[in-house]
Design a protein around this motif. Structure first.
Motif, PDB file in Angstrom:
ATOM      1  N   UNK A 106       3.581 -59.736  59.102  1.00  0.00           N
ATOM      2  CA  UNK A 106       3.450 -60.136  60.495  1.00  0.00           C
ATOM      3  C   UNK A 106       2.641 -59.134  61.292  1.00  0.00           C
ATOM      4  N   UNK A 107       2.177 -59.577  62.462  1.00  0.00           N
ATOM      5  CA  UNK A 107       1.515 -58.700  63.420  1.00  0.00           C
ATOM      6  C   UNK A 107       2.390 -58.581  64.660  1.00  0.00           C
ATOM      7  N   UNK A 108       2.503 -57.385  65.168  1.00  0.00           N
ATOM      8  CA  UNK A 108       3.249 -57.148  66.400  1.00  0.00           C
ATOM      9  C   UNK A 108       2.426 -57.693  67.565  1.00  0.00           C
ATOM     10  N   UNK A 109       3.080 -58.416  68.468  1.00  0.00           N
ATOM     11  CA  UNK A 109       2.374 -59.096  69.546  1.00  0.00           C
ATOM     12  C   UNK A 109       2.544 -58.433  70.909  1.00  0.00           C
ATOM     13  N   UNK A 110       3.438 -57.483  71.011  1.00  0.00           N
ATOM     14  CA  UNK A 110       3.768 -56.864  72.294  1.00  0.00           C
ATOM     15  C   UNK A 110       4.365 -55.503  71.969  1.00  0.00           C
ATOM     16  N   UNK A 111       4.102 -54.501  72.814  1.00  0.00           N
ATOM     17  CA  UNK A 111       4.748 -53.219  72.567  1.00  0.00           C
ATOM     18  C   UNK A 111       6.251 -53.438  72.454  1.00  0.00           C
ATOM     19  N   UNK A 112       6.839 -52.975  71.353  1.00  0.00           N
ATOM     20  CA  UNK A 112       8.235 -53.293  71.072  1.00  0.00           C
ATOM     21  C   UNK A 112       8.942 -52.086  70.477  1.00  0.00           C
ATOM     22  N   UNK A 113      10.204 -51.942  70.841  1.00  0.00           N
ATOM     23  CA  UNK A 113      11.013 -50.833  70.353  1.00  0.00           C
ATOM     24  C   UNK A 113      11.369 -51.030  68.887  1.00  0.00           C
ATOM     25  N   UNK A 114      11.413 -49.933  68.160  1.00  0.00           N
ATOM     26  CA  UNK A 114      11.988 -49.894  66.821  1.00  0.00           C
ATOM     27  C   UNK A 114      13.372 -49.264  66.948  1.00  0.00           C
ATOM     28  N   UNK A 115      14.380 -49.937  66.389  1.00  0.00           N
ATOM     29  CA  UNK A 115      15.764 -49.538  66.612  1.00  0.00           C
ATOM     30  C   UNK A 115      16.459 -49.204  65.303  1.00  0.00           C
ATOM     31  N   UNK A 116      17.462 -48.345  65.405  1.00  0.00           N
ATOM     32  CA  UNK A 116      18.248 -47.963  64.228  1.00  0.00           C
ATOM     33  C   UNK A 116      19.171 -49.091  63.795  1.00  0.00           C
ATOM     34  N   UNK A 117      19.592 -49.906  64.735  1.00  0.00           N
ATOM     35  CA  UNK A 117      20.450 -51.060  64.466  1.00  0.00           C
ATOM     36  C   UNK A 117      19.856 -52.279  65.168  1.00  0.00           C
ATOM     37  N   UNK A 118      20.165 -53.474  64.684  1.00  0.00           N
ATOM     38  CA  UNK A 118      19.639 -54.691  65.316  1.00  0.00           C
ATOM     39  C   UNK A 118      20.404 -55.027  66.589  1.00  0.00           C
ATOM     40  N   UNK A 119      20.203 -54.209  67.605  1.00  0.00           N
ATOM     41  CA  UNK A 119      20.882 -54.384  68.881  1.00  0.00           C
ATOM     42  C   UNK A 119      20.097 -53.678  69.975  1.00  0.00           C
ATOM     43  N   UNK A 120      20.198 -54.196  71.188  1.00  0.00           N
ATOM     44  CA  UNK A 120      19.606 -53.542  72.353  1.00  0.00           C
ATOM     45  C   UNK A 120      20.604 -52.625  73.043  1.00  0.00           C
ATOM     46  N   UNK A 121      21.782 -52.493  72.462  1.00  0.00           N
ATOM     47  CA  UNK A 121      22.821 -51.630  73.012  1.00  0.00           C
ATOM     48  C   UNK A 121      22.327 -50.187  73.072  1.00  0.00           C
ATOM     49  N   UNK A 122      22.376 -49.599  74.276  1.00  0.00           N
ATOM     50  CA  UNK A 122      21.962 -48.212  74.441  1.00  0.00           C
ATOM     51  C   UNK A 122      23.176 -47.308  74.265  1.00  0.00           C
ATOM     52  N   UNK A 123      23.039 -46.288  73.419  1.00  0.00           N
ATOM     53  CA  UNK A 123      24.159 -45.399  73.114  1.00  0.00           C
ATOM     54  C   UNK A 123      23.709 -43.949  73.253  1.00  0.00           C
ATOM     55  N   UNK A 124      24.668 -43.095  73.634  1.00  0.00           N
ATOM     56  CA  UNK A 124      24.353 -41.701  73.923  1.00  0.00           C
ATOM     57  C   UNK A 124      25.457 -40.801  73.375  1.00  0.00           C
ATOM     58  N   UNK A 125      25.103 -39.574  73.061  1.00  0.00           N
ATOM     59  CA  UNK A 125      26.086 -38.635  72.513  1.00  0.00           C
ATOM     60  C   UNK A 125      26.646 -37.680  73.558  1.00  0.00           C
ATOM     61  N   UNK A 126      26.097 -37.762  74.787  1.00  0.00           N
ATOM     62  CA  UNK A 126      26.597 -36.931  75.882  1.00  0.00           C
ATOM     63  C   UNK A 126      26.897 -37.822  77.081  1.00  0.00           C
ATOM     64  N   UNK A 127      28.088 -37.731  77.609  1.00  0.00           N
ATOM     65  CA  UNK A 127      28.456 -38.524  78.774  1.00  0.00           C
ATOM     66  C   UNK A 127      27.557 -38.169  79.952  1.00  0.00           C
ATOM     67  N   UNK A 128      27.030 -39.187  80.602  1.00  0.00           N
ATOM     68  CA  UNK A 128      26.208 -38.967  81.782  1.00  0.00           C
ATOM     69  C   UNK A 128      24.738 -38.738  81.483  1.00  0.00           C
ATOM     70  N   UNK A 129      24.382 -38.448  80.217  1.00  0.00           N
ATOM     71  CA  UNK A 129      22.981 -38.254  79.839  1.00  0.00           C
ATOM     72  C   UNK A 129      22.491 -39.540  79.193  1.00  0.00           C
ATOM     73  N   UNK A 130      21.800 -40.354  79.984  1.00  0.00           N
ATOM     74  CA  UNK A 130      21.363 -41.652  79.484  1.00  0.00           C
ATOM     75  C   UNK A 130      19.870 -41.688  79.195  1.00  0.00           C
ATOM     76  N   UNK A 131      19.267 -40.529  78.984  1.00  0.00           N
ATOM     77  CA  UNK A 131      17.848 -40.469  78.639  1.00  0.00           C
ATOM     78  C   UNK A 131      17.606 -40.665  77.149  1.00  0.00           C
ATOM     79  N   UNK A 132      18.484 -40.126  76.321  1.00  0.00           N
ATOM     80  CA  UNK A 132      18.240 -40.142  74.882  1.00  0.00           C
ATOM     81  C   UNK A 132      19.164 -41.152  74.213  1.00  0.00           C
ATOM     82  N   UNK A 133      18.619 -42.338  73.997  1.00  0.00           N
ATOM     83  CA  UNK A 133      19.325 -43.434  73.348  1.00  0.00           C
ATOM     84  C   UNK A 133      19.254 -43.202  71.839  1.00  0.00           C
ATOM     85  N   UNK A 134      20.397 -42.955  71.235  1.00  0.00           N
ATOM     86  CA  UNK A 134      20.433 -42.573  69.818  1.00  0.00           C
ATOM     87  C   UNK A 134      20.096 -43.716  68.877  1.00  0.00           C
TER      88      UNK A 134
END
Length: 483
Positions: free
Chosen positions: A156-184
């Motif tokens: 396939x060809x990518x048609x739009x800038x798209x995120x590559x994720x560790x899991x098949x989910x858009x759920x944003x997760x973080x290892x530090x409470x209150x720090x929502x910049x680095x989605x693991x």
């Protein structure tokens, strides 16, 4: 042929560097750290240690070079370099070499190598720990039990800038409470026109596990058009082209074809041009003389790939081919990102430190591994390694000899060398943080959080450890010479 390996780094760094340059003709700074006619940097700016207004322009650093426009690698040498990268670096994937039928074990190993649930406690955007139900839903959506004994490979060809994720989910997760910049769960991003091999599909049918040339991860299915191998792998292999040379560029707005309307194109993306487009024929409702008619991939309602015309306005920063690989080009391209917010794993439609490096070099046609861990040790580059046995003196001497475009690695981070001024070595880098000692002797914890210009020597990893003392590798590109 073998890659040029620099001699051991001497203590009298600047004098030896000047001698080496005189012999080799390689572009770098003069022995006193400047070039005739170097402009006065003016008064220092507040906050960032030793920073001057002039340091925030590529012209200042280029003016300090005796040969800012000397070609580091020509086009043939870059092609040879990329062939070496594909042959020698295990982080680079050859999509053409994949079998038509993927054994279950191969697919399972690829997914499990990436999709490992972190051992640390994970927090959601609301600051609350993720519950067992969220963990189970993410793991169940991997659909590992559904992997068949033999999986037919799709392209396939990518048609739009798209995120590559560790899991098949858009759920944003973080290892530090209150720090929502680095989605693991955020790994990277792919751009329009990137080719992928589809290896697996999520249980909910909304995600694909794909392998691209530089990364394997989950991508939203809606951003991939599935086509035959010849079309996908042949896309953009022949000119004419437009190469995006700005930090980003955008196609023209078009209500007639919303799939290619205001589409973000990032630095280094190379797209085919429909040079024989009839001059009087509009493109998506707009006459084409003020733009370039690109051929872009889109995804039809049935998931199949189609190629359609789209306009790239001439006002957008692009070129007919990759830019020449010179010190001036590297400086100019790097500074186009200055001030852009840091985006872990290409989050926020921006980029992180290794993505910053990759896109700079992509604009000159050079292939780089995706992550710092792979870039730092790539056997296809001219690597200068450091170990725990190497003391501060060797690292300092190496820093004194850095040349424009050299890549400096510490654990989890990469910086691009841009010059030396008054005993300081300066770098531009995409960084989430940074620290140095202030005038009162206390360490300043700087929330730089973007592409920044800083001196290297004062940067501290802790109260007692300098960045320089944590250098693991220096990588550079240089022409091959006979043994």
């Amino acid at each position: 042929m073998t890659r040029f390996r620099p001699a051991p780094w001497p203590a009298t760094a600047k004098r030896v560097l000047a001698l080496l340059l005189a012999v080799s003709g390689a572009p770098a700074w003069a022995a006193d750290g400047s070039a005739p006619g170097t402009p006065d940097p003016g008064a220092p700016l507040p906050y960032v240690v030793d920073l001057h207004e002039a340091y925030l322009t590529p012209q200042y650093w280029a003016a300090r070079l005796p040969t800012a426009d000397a070609v580091i690698l020509d086009r043939a040498q870059i092609e040879a370099q990329n062939a070496r990268m594909r042959a020698e670096d295990a982080s680079i994937h050859d999509l053409r070499a994949l079998p038509a039928q993927l054994p279950r074990a191969q697919v399972l190993a690829a997914v499990q190598a990436l999709s490992k649930w972190p051992e640390k406690t994970l927090y959601g955007v609301d600051g609350k720990p993720l519950g067992a139900a969220q963990r189970s839903a993410s793991l169940d959506n991997l659909a590992l039990a559904a992997i068949p004994a033999q999986r037919a490979l799709q392209y396939g060809l990518v048609t739009h800038r798209a995120a590559l994720r560790a899991f098949p989910t858009s759920l944003r997760v973080f290892t530090t409470q209150g720090d929502t910049d680095i989605d693991r769960f955020q790994e990277s991003a792919l751009f329009p026109g990137d080719a992928v091999a589809v290896m697996h599909e999520s249980a909910d049918g909304q995600w694909l596990f794909v392998t691209s040339e530089r990364y394997a991860a989950w991508i939203e299915k809606r951003f991939v058009g599935i086509g035959d191998a010849a079309t996908v792998l042949g896309y953009g292999q022949h000119g004419p082209y437009r190469v995006i040379t700005g930090a980003t560029a955008f196609t023209a707005y078009t209500p007639e074809e919303p799939r290619v309307s205001r589409l973000q194109l990032d630095m280094g993306v190379r797209l085919p041009v429909l040079a024989d487009w009839p001059p009087g024929t509009p493109v998506n409702g707009q006459q084409a003389h003020a733009g370039y008619v690109l051929q872009l991939p889109v995804r039809n309602d049935d998931g199949r790939l189609a190629l359609v015309p789209a306009l790239l306005p001439r006002s957008q920063d692009s070129a007919a081919d990759y830019l020449p690989l010179t010190p001036r080009t590297l400086l100019t391209q790097a500074f186009k990102f200055l001030g852009e917010r840091y985006g872990w794993g290409h989050d926020y439609d921006t980029r992180d430190c290794s993505g910053f490096v990759s896109e700079i070099y992509r604009s000159v046609g050079v292939l780089m591994p995706r992550n710092t861990s792979a870039q730092a040790v790539s056997p296809a580059l001219d690597r200068i390694p450091f170990t725990g046995k190497d003391g501060s003196a060797r690292r300092t001497a190496a820093v004194n000899q850095l040349q424009v475009g050299d890549l400096v690695y510490i654990p989890g981070h990469v910086m691009v060398a841009i010059g030396h001024v008054d005993g300081r070595t300066w770098v531009i880098h995409d960084t989430a943080g940074g620290s140095w000692f202030g005038a009162d002797g206390t360490r300043v914890q700087a929330h730089l959080n973007g592409v920044s210009v800083t001196p290297l020597e004062p940067m501290m990893a802790s109260d007692t450890v300098r960045y320089i003392d944590r250098i693991t590798n220096i990588q550079r590109l240089r022409a091959q010479t006979p043994e």
